[in-house]
Scaffold this motif. Structure first.
Motif, short mmCIF file in Angstrom:
data_model
loop_
_atom_site.label_atom_id
_atom_site.label_comp_id
_atom_site.label_asym_id
_atom_site.label_seq_id
_atom_site.Cartn_x
_atom_site.Cartn_y
_atom_site.Cartn_z
N PHE A 274 0.83 -1.20 0.00
CA PHE A 274 0.00 0.00 0.00
C PHE A 274 0.87 1.25 0.00
O PHE A 274 0.61 2.21 -0.73
CB PHE A 274 -0.94 0.01 1.21
N GLY A 275 1.94 1.25 0.80
CA GLY A 275 2.84 2.40 0.85
C GLY A 275 3.50 2.67 -0.49
O GLY A 275 3.60 3.83 -0.93
N VAL A 276 3.95 1.62 -1.16
CA VAL A 276 4.58 1.78 -2.48
C VAL A 276 3.56 2.33 -3.46
O VAL A 276 3.85 3.27 -4.22
CB VAL A 276 5.14 0.43 -2.98
N CYS A 277 2.37 1.77 -3.45
CA CYS A 277 1.33 2.22 -4.39
C CYS A 277 0.92 3.66 -4.13
O CYS A 277 0.73 4.44 -5.07
CB CYS A 277 0.12 1.29 -4.31
N LEU A 278 0.82 4.03 -2.87
CA LEU A 278 0.45 5.39 -2.52
C LEU A 278 1.55 6.37 -2.96
O LEU A 278 1.27 7.46 -3.45
CB LEU A 278 0.19 5.52 -1.02
N LYS A 279 2.79 5.96 -2.80
CA LYS A 279 3.93 6.79 -3.21
C LYS A 279 3.86 7.10 -4.71
O LYS A 279 4.07 8.24 -5.11
CB LYS A 279 5.23 6.06 -2.89
N ASP B 94 -6.95 -0.08 -4.72
CA ASP B 94 -7.25 -0.92 -5.87
C ASP B 94 -6.01 -1.66 -6.36
O ASP B 94 -6.06 -2.84 -6.70
CB ASP B 94 -7.81 -0.08 -7.03
N ALA B 95 -4.90 -0.96 -6.34
CA ALA B 95 -3.64 -1.57 -6.79
C ALA B 95 -3.23 -2.71 -5.88
O ALA B 95 -2.74 -3.74 -6.35
CB ALA B 95 -2.54 -0.51 -6.86
N VAL B 96 -3.44 -2.57 -4.58
CA VAL B 96 -3.10 -3.65 -3.63
C VAL B 96 -3.87 -4.92 -4.00
O VAL B 96 -3.31 -6.02 -4.01
CB VAL B 96 -3.39 -3.21 -2.18
N MET B 97 -5.15 -4.76 -4.33
CA MET B 97 -5.97 -5.91 -4.69
C MET B 97 -5.53 -6.49 -6.05
O MET B 97 -5.46 -7.71 -6.22
CB MET B 97 -7.45 -5.53 -4.74
N ASN B 98 -5.23 -5.61 -6.99
CA ASN B 98 -4.80 -6.07 -8.31
C ASN B 98 -3.46 -6.79 -8.26
O ASN B 98 -3.23 -7.76 -8.98
CB ASN B 98 -4.74 -4.90 -9.29
N LYS C 77 9.91 -10.53 0.01
CA LYS C 77 9.63 -9.13 0.34
C LYS C 77 10.22 -8.19 -0.72
O LYS C 77 9.51 -7.31 -1.22
CB LYS C 77 10.19 -8.78 1.72
N SER C 78 11.47 -8.36 -1.08
CA SER C 78 12.08 -7.47 -2.08
C SER C 78 11.48 -7.70 -3.46
O SER C 78 11.27 -6.76 -4.24
CB SER C 78 13.59 -7.63 -2.10
N TRP C 79 11.16 -8.95 -3.79
CA TRP C 79 10.51 -9.25 -5.07
C TRP C 79 9.14 -8.59 -5.14
O TRP C 79 8.77 -8.00 -6.16
CB TRP C 79 10.40 -10.77 -5.23
N LEU C 80 8.39 -8.66 -4.04
CA LEU C 80 7.06 -8.06 -3.99
C LEU C 80 7.14 -6.54 -4.14
O LEU C 80 6.31 -5.93 -4.81
CB LEU C 80 6.36 -8.42 -2.68
N TYR C 81 8.16 -5.95 -3.55
CA TYR C 81 8.35 -4.50 -3.68
C TYR C 81 8.52 -4.13 -5.16
O TYR C 81 7.89 -3.20 -5.65
CB TYR C 81 9.58 -4.04 -2.88
N VAL C 82 9.35 -4.87 -5.88
CA VAL C 82 9.59 -4.59 -7.30
C VAL C 82 8.32 -4.81 -8.12
O VAL C 82 7.98 -4.01 -9.00
CB VAL C 82 10.76 -5.45 -7.83
N VAL C 83 7.61 -5.88 -7.84
CA VAL C 83 6.34 -6.14 -8.55
C VAL C 83 5.36 -5.00 -8.32
O VAL C 83 4.70 -4.53 -9.25
CB VAL C 83 5.73 -7.50 -8.10
N SER C 84 5.28 -4.53 -7.08
CA SER C 84 4.36 -3.44 -6.73
C SER C 84 4.74 -2.16 -7.46
O SER C 84 3.89 -1.47 -8.03
CB SER C 84 4.36 -3.19 -5.22
N LYS C 85 6.01 -1.84 -7.44
CA LYS C 85 6.49 -0.63 -8.11
C LYS C 85 6.20 -0.71 -9.61
O LYS C 85 5.68 0.24 -10.20
CB LYS C 85 7.99 -0.47 -7.87
N ASN C 86 6.51 -1.84 -10.23
CA ASN C 86 6.26 -2.00 -11.67
C ASN C 86 4.78 -1.91 -12.00
O ASN C 86 4.40 -1.34 -13.03
CB ASN C 86 6.85 -3.31 -12.17
N HIS C 87 3.95 -2.48 -11.15
CA HIS C 87 2.50 -2.40 -11.37
C HIS C 87 2.05 -0.94 -11.38
O HIS C 87 1.30 -0.52 -12.27
CB HIS C 87 1.76 -3.17 -10.26
N CYS C 88 2.54 -0.17 -10.43
CA CYS C 88 2.15 1.24 -10.34
C CYS C 88 2.66 2.02 -11.54
O CYS C 88 1.95 2.87 -12.09
CB CYS C 88 2.67 1.85 -9.05
#
Length: 189
Positions: free
Chosen positions: A42-47, A57-61, A79-90
């Motif tokens: 959520f923090g990454v997506c909000l950033k 919405d991004a957290v769910m997607n 954890k680090s992989w998820l961070y990258v996936v989240s950033k790329n999604h955004c």
């Protein structure tokens, strides 16, 4: 230093939950693992998205993406992989919104019968013709070297190989040719 394994509620490490999900496809294992990091996601997506609802919405997607991705991806550090996936999604979301920019139709921007832009083209054409005449007025050796250097884009060494002239002679012909062209162009203005 020994790496700390993330253990929570049920006593399983990230690696154990990940392997269990990949082996069984049981989404409860994935959900347990993902819930540990929803605040991070959520923090990454909000950033990146700068909007709370879009971030939710991004957290769910992203969770939906994980269901498919984790079946085929080998992940060493979740954890680090998820961070990258989240950033790329955004970032992909931001690109999509930038591509679909809507522009209001304004008839003033349509082509009119004003052909003043053609004056620039005609002026450049005259300059090219003048340049051609000036190149033609150079001594033969100078003309040949200027054409090789400027029109064919060859460097001094290539001209030396092509013509058999010495390097200093080529340099001199280019410099003198450039000077003579400038004088000719200025004179014919």
């Amino acid at each position: 230093m020994v790496p700390v394994k993330h253990i929570e509620n049920n006593g399983h490490t990230d690696e154990q939950l990940l392997k269990a999900y990949q082996a069984s496809g049981d989404q409860s294992e994935l959900a347990t693992l993902y819930m540990r990091y929803t605040d991070l996601v959520f923090g990454v997506c909000l950033k990146y998205l700068k909007d709370r609802e879009d971030a939710k919405d991004a957290v769910m997607n992203i969770y939906q993406e994980l269901i498919a991705k984790l079946k085929t991806h080998a992940v060493d550090h979740f954890k680090s992989w998820l961070y990258v996936v989240s950033k790329n999604h955004c970032l992909m979301q931001l690109r999509k919104t930038q591509k679909t920019m809507v522009v209001e139709f304004q008839p003033d921007f349509m082509q009119s019968e004003d052909f003043s832009h053609l004056d620039d083209i005609l002026e450049k054409e005259k300059e090219f013709q003048k340049l051609g005449r000036c190149i033609g007025s150079l001594q033969e050796e100078q003309k040949k070297i200027i054409q090789l250097f400027y029109l064919d884009g060859k460097c001094y060494n290539e001209i030396v190989e092509t013509t058999g002239l010495e390097w200093n002679r080529v340099r001199s012909l280019v410099q003198n040719g450039r000077r003579n062209l400038k004088i000719c162009m200025d004179k014919n203005e």
